[in-house]
Design a protein around this motif. Structure first.
Motif, mmCIF file in Angstrom:
data_model
loop_
_atom_site.group_PDB
_atom_site.id
_atom_site.type_symbol
_atom_site.label_atom_id
_atom_site.label_comp_id
_atom_site.label_asym_id
_atom_site.label_seq_id
_atom_site.Cartn_x
_atom_site.Cartn_y
_atom_site.Cartn_z
ATOM 1 N N GLU A 14 25.520 50.354 36.816
ATOM 2 C CA GLU A 14 25.048 51.530 37.549
ATOM 3 C C GLU A 14 24.048 52.367 36.762
ATOM 4 O O GLU A 14 23.738 53.494 37.159
ATOM 5 C CB GLU A 14 26.210 52.398 38.048
ATOM 6 N N SER A 15 23.528 51.841 35.657
ATOM 7 C CA SER A 15 22.397 52.511 35.012
ATOM 8 C C SER A 15 21.204 52.466 35.975
ATOM 9 O O SER A 15 21.029 51.497 36.722
ATOM 10 C CB SER A 15 22.026 51.810 33.705
ATOM 11 N N VAL A 16 20.399 53.517 35.962
ATOM 12 C CA VAL A 16 19.262 53.607 36.874
ATOM 13 C C VAL A 16 17.971 53.684 36.075
ATOM 14 O O VAL A 16 17.835 54.529 35.181
ATOM 15 C CB VAL A 16 19.377 54.838 37.791
ATOM 16 N N ILE A 17 17.027 52.798 36.382
ATOM 17 C CA ILE A 17 15.726 52.773 35.701
ATOM 18 C C ILE A 17 14.654 53.152 36.715
ATOM 19 O O ILE A 17 14.392 52.394 37.660
ATOM 20 C CB ILE A 17 15.435 51.382 35.116
ATOM 21 N N PRO A 18 14.018 54.326 36.574
ATOM 22 C CA PRO A 18 12.958 54.713 37.511
ATOM 23 C C PRO A 18 11.620 54.095 37.119
ATOM 24 O O PRO A 18 11.272 54.036 35.935
ATOM 25 C CB PRO A 18 12.931 56.240 37.374
ATOM 26 N N ILE A 19 10.876 53.627 38.105
ATOM 27 C CA ILE A 19 9.538 53.085 37.877
ATOM 28 C C ILE A 19 8.578 53.882 38.760
ATOM 29 O O ILE A 19 8.588 53.748 39.986
ATOM 30 C CB ILE A 19 9.461 51.585 38.201
ATOM 31 N N LYS A 20 7.759 54.707 38.151
ATOM 32 C CA LYS A 20 6.871 55.598 38.888
ATOM 33 C C LYS A 20 5.828 54.810 39.680
ATOM 34 O O LYS A 20 5.276 53.814 39.214
ATOM 35 C CB LYS A 20 6.153 56.540 37.918
ATOM 36 N N VAL B 94 18.706 49.694 39.972
ATOM 37 C CA VAL B 94 20.122 49.931 39.678
ATOM 38 C C VAL B 94 20.696 48.669 39.044
ATOM 39 O O VAL B 94 20.627 47.584 39.626
ATOM 40 C CB VAL B 94 20.916 50.295 40.949
ATOM 41 N N ILE B 95 21.248 48.813 37.849
ATOM 42 C CA ILE B 95 21.680 47.666 37.052
ATOM 43 C C ILE B 95 23.128 47.273 37.349
ATOM 44 O O ILE B 95 24.014 48.123 37.384
ATOM 45 C CB ILE B 95 21.536 47.966 35.542
#
Length: 383
Positions: free
Chosen positions: A238-244, A262-263
């Protein structure tokens, strides 16, 4: 997003507020900061946008849940944290949402310019969400993934305008480009004005007489897009990586939305993760526990030797410092905890059974502290 205020704080609420409390707080704040009541006040206008944005998240159960879990990493000022292909929040952050909610009741404040001036302004495109499953070791050390996502992209033929090449949209003559029409109604209490989207341009303020054939006038088309994602070491479930900028196209020249990865991490056959620490169970034999021995302990990077002291009891936990998982936010690494379990032999031969019997006679009760203490307790209990 680090400088954004908490949405509950914006509405003057505590986390866990009910739907009714959220709605009442929103109405109070919206009336206080509405542009028609504060003409020319830029601070009130920004506060009004902030209140509208907070309500757009907290009034929707799904978006509120994502905000409570991920904070501002899970939502965006102008678009929702929706699923892949979902519409997200659409245009929240503009003034049209609040005008719709109050049914044009603000029209009588005199001017109403705030809503009209913003209705057709640039708006950020919808955000998207994509789940990615990775291996345990990839989460520990980081990895790079190529993901495919089906999403809307700007139409290359018209450049996102929606008009056929060589043409352009025209201002709607019915609403003069405002995107809305106003009607007045006389009642015993006075004259009231109501605001509704212009029926000729559907609230856009523009007429597209020659729509682009490739996108049908929408300015966007669906495509399968491949995106490279750098996943940092230390991520967890549930780690979240934003990509602009990898969401869907902006509206009326607004910026593109963002993509949130969402991992999901697959479990490991040996290691259990608890935060940045790892846990591992290693079975040892009776003679190793009684006499001590040097055992091999696997870590995520290498095999290390560890001296088990004589007299080690089942369930004893040893710590190997710095052999856990790196923190996403720093260079610190967790520890590896090794729990020793005692394995009892099975399927013994006759010779092996006799050897164990001989050992049992040689190793008397005095050698077993817990057993000896328990036998003494029994004697005392029945004496």
């Amino acid at each position: 997003m680090a400088d954004k205020r908490d949405y509950y704080e914006v509405l003057g609420l505590k986390k866990g507020a009910s739907d009714d409390e959220i709605k009442k707080a929103f109405r109070k704040m919206a009336m206080k900061y509405h542009p028609d009541k504060n003409p020319g006040d830029k601070t009130a206008e920004e506060n009004f946008k902030e209140v509208n944005e907070a309500y757009a998240v907290l009034s929707d159960p799904d978006k509120k849940s994502k905000y409570d879990r991920f904070g501002h990493a899970g939502v965006d000022p102008n678009a929702g944290f929706g699923g892949a292909g979902a519409g997200g929040f659409g245009g929240f952050g503009g003034f049209e949402d609040i005008f719709d909610m109050f049914g044009g009741a603000f029209g009588g404040f005199g001017g109403g310019g705030g809503g009209r001036s913003r209705r057709n302004g640039p708006r950020k495109g919808s955000d998207l969400q994509k789940a990615v499953t990775i291996e345990f070791t990839e989460a520990a050390f980081g990895t790079k993934k190529q993901i495919r996502i089906n999403k809307y992209v700007k139409c290359k033929t018209c450049g996102g305008t929606g008009a056929a090449p060589g043409t352009s949209k025209k201002q709607c003559p019915k609403c003069n480009g405002t995107g809305e029409v106003r009607t007045s109604q006389r009642t015993p209490l006075g004259t009231f004005q109501s605001v509704s989207p212009c029926p000729d341009c559907n609230g856009t303020g523009e007429i597209n007489e020659t729509p682009c054939k490739d996108c049908g006038g929408t300015g966007k088309v669906r495509e399968n897009v491949t995106i490279s994602v750098n996943i940092p070491a230390g991520v967890d479930n549930e780690s979240v990586i934003p990509i602009k900028g990898q969401g869907e196209p902006g509206i009326n020249g607004g910026p593109d939305g963002d993509l949130y990865i969402v991992i999901n991490v697959k479990p490991h056959p040996m290691f259990e993760r608890r935060g940045q620490d790892l846990w591992l169970e290693i079975p040892i034999s009776f003679n190793q526990a009684a006499l001590g021995d040097e055992i091999v302990v696997p870590t995520l990077e290498e095999k290390v030797s560890y001296k088990v002291p004589a007299g080690t009891q089942p369930g004893t936990v040893f710590r190997l410092k710095g052999k856990g998982i790196k923190s996403v936010r720093s260079s610190r690494k967790g520890d590896l905890y090794v729990k020793v379990t005692l394995e009892i032999p099975t399927k013994l031969s006759g010779k092996q059974k006799k050897a164990i019997e001989a050992m049992g006679k040689a190793v008397t009760n005095e050698c077993y502290q817990k057993k000896s203490s328990f036998l003494d307790s029994i004697k005392e209990f029945f004496s």
